[in-house]
Design a protein around this motif. Structure first.
Motif, short mmCIF file in Angstrom:
data_model
loop_
_atom_site.label_atom_id
_atom_site.label_comp_id
_atom_site.label_asym_id
_atom_site.label_seq_id
_atom_site.Cartn_x
_atom_site.Cartn_y
_atom_site.Cartn_z
N LYS A 402 0.82 -1.22 0.00
CA LYS A 402 0.00 0.00 0.00
C LYS A 402 0.85 1.27 0.00
N TYR A 403 2.08 1.15 -0.54
CA TYR A 403 2.97 2.29 -0.68
C TYR A 403 3.43 2.35 -2.13
N SER A 404 3.36 3.53 -2.72
CA SER A 404 3.87 3.72 -4.06
C SER A 404 5.37 4.00 -4.01
N GLU A 405 6.00 3.99 -5.17
CA GLU A 405 7.44 4.25 -5.23
C GLU A 405 7.77 5.66 -4.77
N VAL A 406 6.91 6.60 -5.07
CA VAL A 406 7.15 7.99 -4.67
C VAL A 406 7.10 8.13 -3.15
N GLN A 407 6.20 7.42 -2.50
CA GLN A 407 6.09 7.49 -1.05
C GLN A 407 7.31 6.89 -0.34
N LEU A 408 8.01 5.98 -0.98
CA LEU A 408 9.12 5.31 -0.35
C LEU A 408 10.45 6.02 -0.56
N LEU A 409 10.51 6.99 -1.43
CA LEU A 409 11.80 7.57 -1.82
C LEU A 409 12.52 8.26 -0.65
N ASP A 410 11.82 9.03 0.17
CA ASP A 410 12.47 9.74 1.27
C ASP A 410 13.11 8.77 2.26
N CYS A 411 12.36 7.76 2.64
CA CYS A 411 12.90 6.76 3.58
C CYS A 411 14.01 5.95 2.92
N SER A 412 13.85 5.63 1.65
CA SER A 412 14.86 4.84 0.96
C SER A 412 16.18 5.59 0.81
N ARG A 413 16.13 6.87 0.57
CA ARG A 413 17.36 7.66 0.45
C ARG A 413 18.14 7.71 1.76
#
Length: 456
Positions: A402-413
């Motif tokens: 239930k998370y898109s790629e855009v939503q994950l970018l901040d945490c992933s960085r």
């Protein structure tokens, strides 16, 4: 006196004439009837004025058009049952609507504009009601069905708009079927495994998503501590990761240990000399909850260089469980990561690298601002990008997390930054653990530095 046939209408009646009597009809007075009987009034059912007999009732054979018009007597409100009956002939109704011109100022609201079939029928019914003004509704009509009023403020949708809504509705239904099929394919490989609880697994993780906030702590709780800080917390968790590896405990124990520490410190002020005691006691509680073979208290005392006694450990254990109100069952990032790895159809390398990245986040205090499900999804996404060399996030993973790629970018960085700096500072417990062959040397993998580019 003989009355000869129906042609003799002017017949002289005697004083004792009692009137004609026909079978089923009373015309005049019968013999033996009471004198106070009221006379029949003229109900305008006689064709001629001198007809001695009531006219015969002739049944008129109605055409199909008249029957259809009669079905709309009184401008019947559109009800759910009425709309369902109209849906049976929707195809014919749509063809009629395409040939007709909508030249009226009255407007109707429909029961549900998203329904594909009833709309054409309702438009035809509305046109027939407007054009036919010979029917009037007299009296108060009582309907057993729940009906919908017809406000005049809403415009009538055109045929093109109706067809567009039908197409959108069909596409949404098809998309929902595809998404449901993708989610079902996650557990196909475990359909025969009773321990995988395929029948209930989706409900279990839905419950985890609803209750994960109960296990979270404020991201700034350390400001309430007077003798410890974020750096001390990081040193404690890095040491506990080494203890966890030495005792060969399961992964669930480590994540629950860190959760118990944070939740306790968020509610209770702890002096610096008692911080390690909180850590070993939290691991003891997590072992009792997750492990089959639980380390004894003496083992934890020895591993802490006998800095505390047995009574102090048991007293701290009582303090922690009372402060947390015995709530030991909370969703941790590891619980979500296992599910998300399965949805991503990951291999051994992605699993080890995801575990390495998410354990790096356990040490960092600033990662408490993210929810456990977000941490798990971002760890899987970062691991996939690191091994593949490009951004990779499937539709199945998006539906499951239930998370898109855009939503994950901040945490992933932030995870990529931790991956890049791991092994260079003093806190190297996680890096040493995942540099061994047992964990596939996951710590030596290249970080996904291209994710740090904010232009992407």
């Amino acid at each position: 006196m003989d009355i000869g046939g129906e042609k003799q209408h002017d017949v002289m009646k005697s004083e004792n004439f009692q009137g004609f009597r026909m079978v089923g009809v009373k015309y005049g007075r019968e013999i033996g009837s009471s004198d106070n009987r009221r006379a029949l009034r003229d109900i305008n059912n006689l064709v001629g004025s001198n007809v001695p007999y009531p006219p015969k009732i002739i049944k008129k054979v109605m055409t199909e058009d008249e029957k259809n018009k009669q079905s709309f007597v009184g401008r019947r409100p559109i009800t759910r049952r009425f709309a369902a009956s109209l849906a049976q002939n929707s195809q014919d109704c749509l063809q009629v609507v395409k040939k007709s011109e909508l030249n009226t100022q009255q407007h109707f609201s429909f029961l549900d504009l998203t329904l594909a079939k009833p709309i054409g029928c309702l438009v035809q019914a509305r046109n027939q009601l407007v054009q036919d003004t010979s029917f009037a509704c007299t009296g108060d009509a009582i309907y057993e069905e729940e009906h919908v009023a017809f406000p005049i403020d809403e415009p009538l949708p055109m045929v093109e708009d109706t067809e567009e809504m039908i197409d959108c509705g069909m596409k949404e239904v098809e998309m929902e079927d595809v998404e449901a099929k993708l989610l079902e394919e996650i557990d196909i490989c475990d359909s025969d495994n009773t321990l995988a609880v395929v029948k209930y697994v989706n409900d279990i993780y839905s419950f985890y998503r609803e209750t994960e906030e109960l296990g979270c702590v404020p991201p700034n709780y350390m400001s309430n501590q007077f003798d410890i800080n974020e750096r001390m917390r990081a040193i404690l968790i890095d040491w506990l990761i080494e203890v966890h590896y030495k005792f060969e405990l399961v992964e669930e124990t480590l994540f629950l240990t860190v959760n118990l520490i944070d939740r306790f410190l968020a509610r209770q002020s702890v002096p610096r000399k008692k911080l390690q005691l909180v850590g070993v006691t939290a691991m003891l509680l997590a072992c009792k909850y997750e492990e089959v073979m639980v380390p004894v208290v003496e083992d934890l005392i020895v591993i802490s260089d006998r800095a505390y006694t047995r009574d102090e450990v048991l007293q701290m254990e009582s303090s922690i469980v009372n402060t947390l109100q015995f709530n030991m069952s909370v969703p941790t990032p590891y619980m979500f990561m296992r599910r998300f790895l399965k949805a991503a159809q990951s291999d051994r390398q992605i699993e080890l690298l995801s575990s390495y990245i998410i354990e790096l986040c356990l040490v960092e205090y600033e990662m408490l601002k993210f929810r456990p499900s977000m941490l798990a999804a971002a760890a899987v996404y970062t691991a996939q990008c690191s091994l593949k060399g490009f951004k990779h996030w499937t539709r199945t993973s998006e539906l499951c997390t239930k998370y898109s790629e855009v939503q994950l970018l901040d945490c992933s960085r932030m995870m990529v930054d931790f991956h890049q700096k791991s092994g260079k500072g003093k806190l190297t417990g996680v890096h040493k653990k995942y540099s061994t062959f047992k964990f596939g040397c996951a710590a030596k993998s290249e970080p996904a530095l291209f994710l740090l580019d904010t232009r992407n």
